[in-house]
Design an enzyme around this catalytic site. Structure first.
Site, mmCIF file in Angstrom:
data_model
loop_
_atom_site.group_PDB
_atom_site.id
_atom_site.type_symbol
_atom_site.label_atom_id
_atom_site.label_comp_id
_atom_site.label_asym_id
_atom_site.label_seq_id
_atom_site.Cartn_x
_atom_site.Cartn_y
_atom_site.Cartn_z
ATOM 1 C CG ASP A 205 -10.514 36.313 6.115
ATOM 2 O OD1 ASP A 205 -10.602 37.433 5.550
ATOM 3 O OD2 ASP A 205 -11.169 35.195 6.048
ATOM 4 C CG HIS B 136 -16.902 42.230 5.070
ATOM 5 N ND1 HIS B 136 -16.799 43.379 4.716
ATOM 6 C CD2 HIS B 136 -15.816 41.561 5.530
ATOM 7 C CE1 HIS B 136 -15.451 43.786 4.953
ATOM 8 N NE2 HIS B 136 -14.832 42.552 5.559
ATOM 9 C CG HIS C 221 -11.649 39.297 9.529
ATOM 10 N ND1 HIS C 221 -10.780 40.581 9.751
ATOM 11 C CD2 HIS C 221 -11.693 39.121 8.297
ATOM 12 C CE1 HIS C 221 -10.375 40.587 8.270
ATOM 13 N NE2 HIS C 221 -10.843 39.632 7.734
#
Ligand code: NAG
Length: 318
Positions: A46, A218, A246
């Site tokens: 990411d 998420h 993240h």
């Protein structure tokens, strides 16, 4: 019925044969361990934000630690280019977010990249194109593939096409090469299962963009719990490594020896969210930027998570 054997029929049969037997195979790459039999690599996820959100600081520490460990290669867990992947092979983001950022001498190694959901929002073929290798020889990105390094084998899985949510907004994603979706996913699962069964490596590591288990924003991916987890459990996989959330984290549950590791701290982080029903299972969670290292020998695996100052945030070994 009489079959007339002519060169067209023979050619057709040969082509058909090649197609059938090439569809069901993951591409393989070979890495040699160091002279002492060990292997070391970094995992980052990411990341591609033109150096912003501490991407440059993470890259610098990756270089310092990478040099110290004399790493064999780097693994990216996907979301390589924000917000929408690459527009084409000549998209300046490739240089701005990769070539010009990971410049440290300790990072001049092979990179093995998978695609994240943000990469699927751009031109997928561009990231997979061998032309990028000519721009920067470190680059290698495939949907799903295997890296065999003798003591350890790494199985990279294209997880984005598993997630139902993205198919509710089909125009936002580049699904060429994925549709029809059902056979794509069933072939992929069959290939991963077969590759795991054939593996003779001491350690087996599966890598994908989406988490199977995550305490981040998420969270866990229901589709992967249903479809991929049974396969990795049946084949005694040691680690599952992902990005997408993240953060840096390790989850370990009492019903299975598999460690669920997240390395998604390559740039934007600090979401201020963490939630996991059983605090005993969440062994480590760091909401900020950083990356992960793995050192592997025949006898053990050492996992270390670093922050952007190069401080060790968590250490685990088996
Ligand atoms: C960069 O990292 C520092 C140290 O962890 C943190 O305080 C700062 O908020 C980070 N900046 C961004 C934009 O995430």
């Amino acid at each position: 019925m009489a079959v007339v054997w002519n060169k067209h029929l023979v050619l057709g049969l040969v082509l058909g044969f090649c197609l059938v037997f090439s569809l069901g195979e993951l591409e393989r790459f070979v890495e040699s361990p160091k002279a002492d039999g060990s292997l070391a690599f970094l995992v980052v996820g990411d990341w591609g934000r033109r150096g912003n959100y501490n991407q440059t600081e993470v890259a610098r520490q990756m270089g310092i630690i990478g040099e110290k460990l004399d790493i064999n290669f780097v693994v990216s867990t996907g979301d390589n280019f924000y917000e929408d992947g690459l527009t084409g092979v000549d998209d300046p983001a490739f240089k701005e977010s990769f070539v010009n950022i990971y410049t440290h001498s300790g990072l001049q190694k092979q990179w093995y990249n998978v695609l994240g959901n943000h990469d699927y929002r751009g031109n997928v073929e561009a990231q997979l194109s061998p032309i990028l290798k000519k721009v920067d020889s470190r680059w290698l990105c495939l949907r799903s593939f295997v890296v065999n390094a003798e003591i350890v084998e790494l199985f990279f899985v294209d997880t984005t096409p598993f997630v139902d949510e993205y198919f509710r907004e089909p125009k936002a994603y580049d699904w060429s090469g994925v549709l029809p979706r059902k056979p794509y996913l069933s072939n992929l699962l069959k290939d991963v299962d077969l590759a795991l069964k054939e593996s003779r490596a001491k350690w087996k590591i599966v890598i994908g963009h989406h988490p199977i288990k995550s305490a981040g924003e998420h969270g866990s991916t229901a589709e992967l719990i249903a479809q991929l987890l049974p396969i990795i459990q049946a084949n005694s996989v040691d680690l599952y490594i992902n990005g997408h959330d993240h953060c840096l984290q390790r989850i370990s549950t009492s019903d299975s020896p598999i460690q669920f590791l997240t390395s998604g701290g390559g740039s934007k982080a600090w979401r201020g969210y963490v939630s996991w029903p059983n605090p005993e299972e969440l062994k480590f969670y760091y909401d900020g930027q950083g990356f992960m290292t793995l050192q592997v020998t025949e006898a053990h695996i050492d996992v270390v998570f670093y922050d952007i100052e190069g401080h060790v945030r968590h250490h685990w070994s088996v």
